[in-house]
Design a protein around this motif. Structure first.
Motif, PDB file in Angstrom:
ATOM      1  N   LYS A   1       0.861  -1.166   0.120  1.00  0.00           N
ATOM      2  CA  LYS A   1       0.018   0.136   0.089  1.00  0.00           C
ATOM      3  C   LYS A   1       0.864   1.321   0.189  1.00  0.00           C
ATOM      4  O   LYS A   1       1.852   1.269   0.640  1.00  0.00           O
ATOM      5  CB  LYS A   1      -0.959   0.080   1.056  1.00  0.00           C
ATOM      6  N   ILE A   2       0.419   2.341  -0.764  1.00  0.00           N
ATOM      7  CA  ILE A   2       0.936   3.539  -0.697  1.00  0.00           C
ATOM      8  C   ILE A   2      -0.078   4.340  -0.800  1.00  0.00           C
ATOM      9  O   ILE A   2      -0.959   4.656  -1.701  1.00  0.00           O
ATOM     10  CB  ILE A   2       1.788   3.810  -2.067  1.00  0.00           C
ATOM     11  N   GLU A   3      -0.134   5.192   0.074  1.00  0.00           N
ATOM     12  CA  GLU A   3      -1.289   6.178   0.343  1.00  0.00           C
ATOM     13  C   GLU A   3      -0.898   7.458   0.839  1.00  0.00           C
ATOM     14  O   GLU A   3      -0.118   7.523   2.095  1.00  0.00           O
ATOM     15  CB  GLU A   3      -2.371   5.508   1.361  1.00  0.00           C
ATOM     16  N   LYS A   4      -1.395   8.290   0.449  1.00  0.00           N
ATOM     17  CA  LYS A   4      -0.977   9.769   0.831  1.00  0.00           C
ATOM     18  C   LYS A   4      -1.919  10.231   1.965  1.00  0.00           C
ATOM     19  O   LYS A   4      -3.216  10.138   1.750  1.00  0.00           O
ATOM     20  CB  LYS A   4      -0.945  10.756  -0.233  1.00  0.00           C
ATOM     21  N   LEU A   5      -1.602  10.938   2.985  1.00  0.00           N
ATOM     22  CA  LEU A   5      -2.463  11.085   4.335  1.00  0.00           C
ATOM     23  C   LEU A   5      -2.456  12.759   3.998  1.00  0.00           C
ATOM     24  O   LEU A   5      -1.487  13.212   3.582  1.00  0.00           O
ATOM     25  CB  LEU A   5      -2.003  10.714   5.678  1.00  0.00           C
ATOM     26  N   GLU A   6      -3.835  13.034   4.143  1.00  0.00           N
ATOM     27  CA  GLU A   6      -4.087  14.445   3.924  1.00  0.00           C
ATOM     28  C   GLU A   6      -4.323  15.248   5.348  1.00  0.00           C
ATOM     29  O   GLU A   6      -4.446  16.341   5.450  1.00  0.00           O
ATOM     30  CB  GLU A   6      -5.071  14.770   3.323  1.00  0.00           C
ATOM     31  N   ASN A   7      -4.155  14.524   6.501  1.00  0.00           N
ATOM     32  CA  ASN A   7      -4.409  14.954   7.658  1.00  0.00           C
ATOM     33  C   ASN A   7      -2.947  14.853   8.680  1.00  0.00           C
ATOM     34  O   ASN A   7      -2.084  14.248   8.235  1.00  0.00           O
ATOM     35  CB  ASN A   7      -5.505  14.852   8.308  1.00  0.00           C
ATOM     36  N   ASP A   8      -3.153  15.240   9.904  1.00  0.00           N
ATOM     37  CA  ASP A   8      -2.014  14.998  10.815  1.00  0.00           C
ATOM     38  C   ASP A   8      -1.933  13.630  11.473  1.00  0.00           C
ATOM     39  O   ASP A   8      -1.140  13.170  12.218  1.00  0.00           O
ATOM     40  CB  ASP A   8      -2.134  16.098  11.994  1.00  0.00           C
ATOM     41  N   ASP A   9      -2.916  12.843  10.985  1.00  0.00           N
ATOM     42  CA  ASP A   9      -3.006  11.473  11.532  1.00  0.00           C
ATOM     43  C   ASP A   9      -1.706  10.789  11.012  1.00  0.00           C
ATOM     44  O   ASP A   9      -1.650   9.537  11.266  1.00  0.00           O
ATOM     45  CB  ASP A   9      -4.180  10.617  11.206  1.00  0.00           C
ATOM     46  N   ASN A  10      -0.926  11.256   9.850  1.00  0.00           N
ATOM     47  CA  ASN A  10      -0.088  10.350   9.403  1.00  0.00           C
ATOM     48  C   ASN A  10       1.092  10.029  10.276  1.00  0.00           C
ATOM     49  O   ASN A  10       1.792  10.628  11.026  1.00  0.00           O
ATOM     50  CB  ASN A  10       0.819  11.452   8.276  1.00  0.00           C
ATOM     51  N   PRO A  11       1.069   8.586  10.496  1.00  0.00           N
ATOM     52  CA  PRO A  11       1.969   8.078  11.620  1.00  0.00           C
ATOM     53  C   PRO A  11       3.420   8.204  11.014  1.00  0.00           C
ATOM     54  O   PRO A  11       4.465   8.012  11.573  1.00  0.00           O
ATOM     55  CB  PRO A  11       1.556   6.475  11.668  1.00  0.00           C
ATOM     56  N   ASN A  12       3.691   8.364   9.677  1.00  0.00           N
ATOM     57  CA  ASN A  12       5.018   8.450   8.994  1.00  0.00           C
ATOM     58  C   ASN A  12       5.709   9.682   9.053  1.00  0.00           C
ATOM     59  O   ASN A  12       6.724   9.869   8.594  1.00  0.00           O
ATOM     60  CB  ASN A  12       4.839   7.756   7.688  1.00  0.00           C
ATOM     61  N   GLN A  13       5.075  10.558   9.518  1.00  0.00           N
ATOM     62  CA  GLN A  13       5.434  11.958   9.243  1.00  0.00           C
ATOM     63  C   GLN A  13       6.579  12.558  10.274  1.00  0.00           C
ATOM     64  O   GLN A  13       7.062  13.654  10.001  1.00  0.00           O
ATOM     65  CB  GLN A  13       4.320  13.075   9.500  1.00  0.00           C
ATOM     66  N   ASN A  14       6.964  11.831  11.350  1.00  0.00           N
ATOM     67  CA  ASN A  14       7.707  12.320  12.107  1.00  0.00           C
ATOM     68  C   ASN A  14       7.684  13.669  12.443  1.00  0.00           C
ATOM     69  O   ASN A  14       8.679  14.344  12.570  1.00  0.00           O
ATOM     70  CB  ASN A  14       9.170  12.102  11.381  1.00  0.00           C
ATOM     71  N   GLY A  15       6.475  13.943  12.483  1.00  0.00           N
ATOM     72  CA  GLY A  15       6.397  15.278  13.101  1.00  0.00           C
ATOM     73  C   GLY A  15       6.209  16.606  12.100  1.00  0.00           C
ATOM     74  O   GLY A  15       6.018  17.638  12.327  1.00  0.00           O
ATOM     75  N   ASN A  16       6.678  16.037  10.955  1.00  0.00           N
ATOM     76  CA  ASN A  16       6.598  16.897   9.713  1.00  0.00           C
ATOM     77  C   ASN A  16       4.768  17.190   9.383  1.00  0.00           C
ATOM     78  O   ASN A  16       4.231  16.293   9.215  1.00  0.00           O
ATOM     79  CB  ASN A  16       7.551  16.563   8.704  1.00  0.00           C
ATOM     80  N   GLY A  17       4.826  18.481   9.021  1.00  0.00           N
ATOM     81  CA  GLY A  17       3.229  18.736   8.645  1.00  0.00           C
ATOM     82  C   GLY A  17       2.950  18.120   7.565  1.00  0.00           C
ATOM     83  O   GLY A  17       3.865  18.292   6.360  1.00  0.00           O
ATOM     84  N   PRO A  18       2.142  17.522   7.411  1.00  0.00           N
ATOM     85  CA  PRO A  18       1.270  16.637   6.015  1.00  0.00           C
ATOM     86  C   PRO A  18       1.166  17.816   5.094  1.00  0.00           C
ATOM     87  O   PRO A  18       0.946  17.495   3.621  1.00  0.00           O
ATOM     88  CB  PRO A  18       0.426  15.964   6.692  1.00  0.00           C
ATOM     89  N   ASP A  19       0.721  19.160   5.551  1.00  0.00           N
ATOM     90  CA  ASP A  19       0.098  19.854   4.400  1.00  0.00           C
ATOM     91  C   ASP A  19       1.390  20.223   3.235  1.00  0.00           C
ATOM     92  O   ASP A  19       0.979  20.627   2.264  1.00  0.00           O
ATOM     93  CB  ASP A  19      -0.102  21.447   5.147  1.00  0.00           C
ATOM     94  N   ASN A  20       2.423  20.144   3.911  1.00  0.00           N
ATOM     95  CA  ASN A  20       3.519  20.391   2.940  1.00  0.00           C
ATOM     96  C   ASN A  20       4.769  19.693   3.176  1.00  0.00           C
ATOM     97  O   ASN A  20       5.806  19.728   3.384  1.00  0.00           O
ATOM     98  CB  ASN A  20       4.139  22.011   3.119  1.00  0.00           C
ATOM     99  N   PRO A  21       4.393  18.350   2.742  1.00  0.00           N
ATOM    100  CA  PRO A  21       5.328  17.352   3.198  1.00  0.00           C
ATOM    101  C   PRO A  21       6.739  17.437   2.236  1.00  0.00           C
ATOM    102  O   PRO A  21       7.671  16.816   2.854  1.00  0.00           O
ATOM    103  CB  PRO A  21       4.733  15.938   2.743  1.00  0.00           C
ATOM    104  N   THR A  22       6.505  18.069   1.405  1.00  0.00           N
ATOM    105  CA  THR A  22       7.939  18.014   0.490  1.00  0.00           C
ATOM    106  C   THR A  22       8.527  19.450   0.526  1.00  0.00           C
ATOM    107  O   THR A  22       9.551  19.529  -0.198  1.00  0.00           O
ATOM    108  CB  THR A  22       7.329  17.920  -1.142  1.00  0.00           C
ATOM    109  N   ALA A  23       8.048  20.249   1.333  1.00  0.00           N
ATOM    110  CA  ALA A  23       8.780  21.607   1.645  1.00  0.00           C
ATOM    111  C   ALA A  23      10.159  21.464   2.053  1.00  0.00           C
ATOM    112  O   ALA A  23      10.542  20.465   2.871  1.00  0.00           O
ATOM    113  CB  ALA A  23       8.070  22.438   2.771  1.00  0.00           C
ATOM    114  N   PRO A  24      11.177  21.860   1.392  1.00  0.00           N
ATOM    115  CA  PRO A  24      12.407  21.822   1.615  1.00  0.00           C
ATOM    116  C   PRO A  24      12.976  21.999   3.043  1.00  0.00           C
ATOM    117  O   PRO A  24      12.385  23.054   3.669  1.00  0.00           O
ATOM    118  CB  PRO A  24      13.298  22.512   0.964  1.00  0.00           C
TER     119      PRO A  24
END
Lengths: 118, 720
Positions: free
Chosen positions: B672-695
């Protein structure tokens, strides 16, 4: 394993001519020439058969057209695109032919010797 | 054409080698020499000769009846044969030779007649004549015949090649070496055919055929069972189905194993021939002579090539001039440092001129080409044929194919159908006679749609190629006529110019179409076959998972999954090659072009050693991009650097990635590969999902967080 196999070594087969291999070096030139013509004709036929055997019916027609057109480059491209290497085929056929003839003559000689002994 | 003609042992088609060659005269066909032999025998009998002299022609004792061996005191004399006895032995040898000559001549002639008839019957006199003319009149054909004659040994190599002067020095060694090399490879191939290699191959083939038959039978049994399902109880049906399915899976595995074995046998044989064939040629050529063509080293200006001497060069004898007939007595040796002379070899007739520099260039080119071939080619072959290594990750095909996976198991004999034929699209295609490249307004959203459209044009392309051939032929004839005209008008000249333009245009079109036909469309057919193969294996896996309860179940599953991974890997390679082809040609719709990732966007996640390697960098970023757009990563070897980096980076970019590591196969499957659009993303390590690719938002060194229902995931940090 037939006994003649022991004599098959690449260098001998390539370097020695068929008359040497058959121990007929001293045969009359006229007979040798006739045999050479027959051999060359047979090998040529086999090369032709090998080339045509590789082609399907429509491709044969296409090849025939190219032969009619007399366009060397188109023929060369045709061979390349059909992965036909005439040089390779020629050499394989000649070597097969040499082995075949030596084997046939040897077998007939063995057979004749057997008949005589019986 | 149902029947194919060439029947001599054909090293290209080793499966033919067990067949009796049609070229060998059938029993009775060579009766002539036999009868001749009998007549001669009868004649000998009439002359009172001993019966078994042919059996032991060299045995001097065979004359015992006519020349009784002395005994008693005269015994010592037996070692010295009477002159009459020596004469008779010679006579017998001569007779034997005569017999052999007659026999050989008859055999050779009979074979020629029979094969000639067969060939003419099969392909027609006209076609045979045309190809024959090609061999006798055209340069390419003459070279083929020359090679044939060299190998036949009826004509000296240097006499056949017939090049003169400097071009000969540069060209003929190469041609001669090539011919010899082909010959040596050919003999080796024949050797392989005759000796053990091929008996091994034959047994593998037989086993494979048997396995194929067995597979067919099992499939039939399965189909019968399906039909008779209603006539038996559910338990009974289950029992039978399980058994048959397990058998099918086992047989399939056998077939695949054997075909791998066969492929590796061929690979080994080819590599052996290339390597040792080249070494043997170098040795044979250097010792016995490489043709330098017709040369005039003795300094006389002879403009006419026919008066040049034919020359051979070898380590043993240096350069030799071969005069007409090339008999050994007609050979002269040039001045040359000859190590064999020091060992007592013949000095030969020194002509006072060394080998010119061009001669050495030609020789060097010939020898170095072969050496290169001996060193490099076997490696290339083995790389090309290498069985898949799981060190490099490869990726499963885009989801289009996978979506066609059958829900219920289907018999392997009926693989899932190929992608639907684009009848609708064909109607849309422009009616122009020439195959037009993709019309820009057409909606082609997927690669498969695009390829189906191209494949539908295959017949059209073939027809167009034929048409081009005809047109080219007509234009050339027309141009030739104009060329021949004595007084050309301006109009003629203009016509010639126009014809030249049209020929050039058509030739380009012809090349493009051929490129597409051979480069992409045939490959696409292979791709479809592979897809069918993959679907079949998927079907097997489903059946095994569902029905097989045997102790071999896990082993079978493991094997099948590996095979599936191989298929998917190949499918992806083919897709990439085809896509690259159309992209290079500028025919790929923009929509289908792979998006080029911005190097500044994601390269911060790359390991340092990849950042500095432009090629690797582009590859990794492209993989990341396709993982993002297609939401798919193919199975990869667990722990593989690129695979693990993709998983890790996707998580850093705010995706939920679920993985399944299979310790048996050593493969990691991404489920599975799925993009999460909210803060529930368990993979985010504290990075905001709104701008996950922000340098700067994700930290490349952050340890990956666990995810996925399998609970097995523990991706290694990039660079490991």
């Amino acid at each position: 394993m037939p006994s003649w196999i022991n004599d098959v070594d690449p260098q001998g087969l390539i370097e020695k001519n068929i008359f040497e291999l058959l121990d007929l070096k001293d045969a009359p030139e006229e007979t040798k020439q006739k045999m050479i013509n027959d051999m060359v004709q047979t090998v040529e036929n086999r090369i032709i058969a090998r080339i045509l055997d590789r082609l399907q019916e429509p491709e044969i027609r296409q090849f025939e057209q190219l032969l009619d057109q007399d366009d060397d480059n188109a023929i060369k491209n045709f061979f390349e695109s059909h992965k036909i290497d005439p040089l390779q085929i020629a050499t394989q056929e000649v070597l097969n032919y040499k082995i075949e003839i030596i084997n046939l003559i040897a077998a007939k000689e063995d057979e004749a010797a057997g008949d005589d002994q019986n | 054409m149902a029947e194919k003609l060439s029947g001599s042992p054909n090293p290209d088609r080793t499966d033919d080698t067990t067949d009796a060659p049609f070229t060998v005269p059938e029993e009775g066909a060579l009766a002539e020499p036999s009868n001749g032999r009998k007549n001669q025998k009868r004649n000998r009998r009439e002359r009172g000769e001993k019966r078994n002299q042919l059996a032991n022609p060299d045995d001097d004792d065979s004359d015992i009846d006519e020349n009784p061996r002395p005994s008693g005191p005269n015994r010592a004399q037996q070692t010295k044969k009477p002159e009459t006895q020596i004469g008779q032995t010679e006579e017998k040898k001569e007779e034997k030779r005569e017999w052999r000559l007659q026999n050989a001549s008859d055999v050779i002639s009979t074979i020629r007649k029979r094969e000639n008839e067969r060939l003419e019957q099969h392909y027609g006199k006209g076609l045979k004549g045309k190809v024959s003319r090609l061999l006798n009149e055209k340069p390419i054909g003459r070279l083929v015949k020359a090679v044939g004659k060299i190998a036949l040994g009826t004509i000296g190599a240097s006499l056949v090649t017939g090049f003169y002067g400097t071009p000969a020095l540069l060209l003929t060694p190469y041609l001669h070496m090539r011919a010899m090399r082909t010959a040596i490879e050919g003999v080796m191939e024949i050797g392989q055919v005759i000796y053990g290699e091929v008996s091994k191959e034959r047994s593998v083939r037989l086993e494979m055929n048997a396995a194929h038959c067995e597979l067919e039978q099992q499939i039939k049994r399965y189909q019968d069972l399906e039909k008779r399902q209603d006539q038996m109880s559910y338990d009974e049906y289950q029992k039978w189905a399980r058994e048959i399915v397990a058998n099918i899976a086992r047989t399939e595995e056998k077939v695949i194993e054997q075909s791998n074995q066969l492929a590796s046998l061929h690979k080994a044989q080819h590599a052996f021939r290339v390597k040792y064939g080249a070494y043997a040629t170098i040795a044979v050529g250097a010792l016995n002579g490489v043709s330098l063509g017709a040369q005039n080293f003795d300094g006389q200006a002879i403009p006419d090539g026919s008066r040049y001497h034919h020359t051979l060069w070898s380590i043993r004898k240096g350069a030799e001039f071969l005069y007409e007939g090339a008999a050994p007595s007609n050979v002269e040796t040039m001045g040359h440092f000859n190590p064999f002379h020091l060992l007592g070899g013949d000095t030969g007739h020194v002509l006072g001129h060394g080998l010119p520099a061009e001669g050495y260039v030609g020789l060097f080119a010939a020898f170095s080409g072969l050496l290169y071939s001996a060193i490099k080619k076997p490696k290339q072959i083995s790389e090309k044929n290498e069985k898949y290594q799981y060190g490099e990750p490869d990726f499963a095909p885009p989801s289009g194919n996978g979506s066609k996976k059958p829900e219920a198991p289907t018999p392997p004999a009926e693989p899932p159908s190929t992608p639907p034929a684009p009848e609708k699209k064909k109607e849309d295609s422009p009616p122009a006679p020439e195959p037009q490249l993709i019309s820009p307004e057409k909606k082609l959203d997927t690669f498969d749609e695009f390829m189906e459209e191209r494949a539908a044009k295959e017949d059209e392309i073939r027809d167009r190629l034929k048409q081009i051939d005809e047109e080219l032929s007509n234009f050339r004839k027309e141009r030739e006529e104009l060329f021949k005209k004595q007084d050309k008008t301006d109009e003629d000249r203009q016509k010639i110019k126009d014809l030249n333009d049209r020929i050039a245009k058509l030739t380009k079109e012809q090349k493009d179409l051929r490129d597409e036909y051979h480069g992409a469309l045939i490959k696409y057919q292979d791709l479809k076959d592979m897809k069918r193969g993959a679907e079949r294996i998927k079907g097997h896996i489903q059946r095994i998972e569902k029905y097989d309860e045997s102790p071999d179940r896990d082993k079978l599953l493991k094997t099948h999954r590996r095979i599936l991974a191989d298929y998917e890997r190949d499918i992806e390679r083919h897709r990439k090659d085809i896509r690259d082809f159309y992209e290079r040609k500028g025919l790929l719709p923009d929509k289908l072009k792979p998006e080029k990732p911005s190097n500044t966007e994601h390269d911060q996640y790359l390991p340092d050693e990849i950042k500095t390697n432009e090629q690797e960098k582009a590859k990794w970023l492209n993989r990341l991009q396709s993982a993002i757009t297609e939401k798919k990563i193919g199975p990869f070897s667990t722990g593989n650097k690129l695979g693990e980096w993709l998983v890790d980076t996707l998580r850093k970019l705010g995706y939920v990635v679920e993985r399944k590591d299979d310790p048996d196969t050593g493969l990691t499957e991404i489920t599975k590969i799925e993009k999460l659009e909210n803060d529930d993303n368990p993979n985010q390590n504290g990075n905001g999902p709104d701008n996950p690719t922000a340098p700067g938002s994700p930290k490349p060194d952050d340890p990956p967080s666990p995810s996925g229902p399998s609970g097995q995931d523990s991706p290694k940090p990039p660079g490991n």
